[in-house]
Design a protein around this motif. Structure first.
Motif, PDB file in Angstrom:
ATOM      1  N   LYS A  89      51.456  17.239 -38.002  1.00  0.00           N
ATOM      2  CA  LYS A  89      50.517  17.085 -36.928  1.00  0.00           C
ATOM      3  C   LYS A  89      49.319  18.230 -37.222  1.00  0.00           C
ATOM      4  N   THR A  90      49.941  19.299 -37.420  1.00  0.00           N
ATOM      5  CA  THR A  90      48.910  20.475 -37.557  1.00  0.00           C
ATOM      6  C   THR A  90      47.949  20.533 -38.778  1.00  0.00           C
ATOM      7  N   LEU A  91      48.748  19.850 -39.727  1.00  0.00           N
ATOM      8  CA  LEU A  91      47.870  19.599 -40.986  1.00  0.00           C
ATOM      9  C   LEU A  91      46.920  18.766 -40.794  1.00  0.00           C
ATOM     10  N   ARG A  92      47.151  17.529 -40.249  1.00  0.00           N
ATOM     11  CA  ARG A  92      46.120  16.516 -40.121  1.00  0.00           C
ATOM     12  C   ARG A  92      45.134  17.043 -39.156  1.00  0.00           C
ATOM     13  N   ASP A  93      45.558  17.775 -38.228  1.00  0.00           N
ATOM     14  CA  ASP A  93      44.550  18.368 -37.278  1.00  0.00           C
ATOM     15  C   ASP A  93      43.461  19.189 -37.855  1.00  0.00           C
ATOM     16  N   ARG A  94      44.022  20.064 -38.654  1.00  0.00           N
ATOM     17  CA  ARG A  94      43.084  20.886 -39.603  1.00  0.00           C
ATOM     18  C   ARG A  94      42.207  20.141 -40.507  1.00  0.00           C
ATOM     19  N   ARG A  95      42.563  19.138 -41.172  1.00  0.00           N
ATOM     20  CA  ARG A  95      41.838  18.438 -41.995  1.00  0.00           C
ATOM     21  C   ARG A  95      40.822  17.417 -41.001  1.00  0.00           C
TER      22      ARG A  95
END
Length: 102
Positions: A89-95
């Protein structure tokens, strides 16, 4: 140089130690020294003791563990799923914000 020039040798005590492979080690100690209960066998490296009929067993060797094996000892599958979900979730939010991710 003989013994007359050097003086008399100190009194010695020769002790036999026995390992699990049947090797006998005979180190010499000063006569007034305290003799250790165990001694490492110079031929095989196993511990040896004074009892020829009952030598100490070889030490148990723990198998090599990977980093993942240690992690699995500390975390249950449900905890691992929760951590993975949070990281994704954190990775997708940053992307989604356009951050560069390497």
């Amino acid at each position: 140089m003989g013994e007359a020039e050097r003086g008399d040798a100190a009194p010695r005590l020769v002790v036999s130690y026995f390992c699990a492979h049947g090797h006998e080690t005979r180190p010499a100690f000063a006569a007034d020294a305290q003799v250790p209960e165990t001694w490492d066998c110079p031929r095989c490296g196993l511990p040896a003791n004074l009892d020829s009929a009952n030598p100490p067993p070889p030490p148990k060797i723990e198998p090599y563990k990977t980093h993942l094996a240690y992690v699995k000892e500390r975390r249950s599958d449900s905890e691992a799923d929760a951590i993975l979900t949070e990281a994704l979730k954190t990775l997708r939010d940053r992307r989604a914000r356009g951050e560069l991710i390497y």
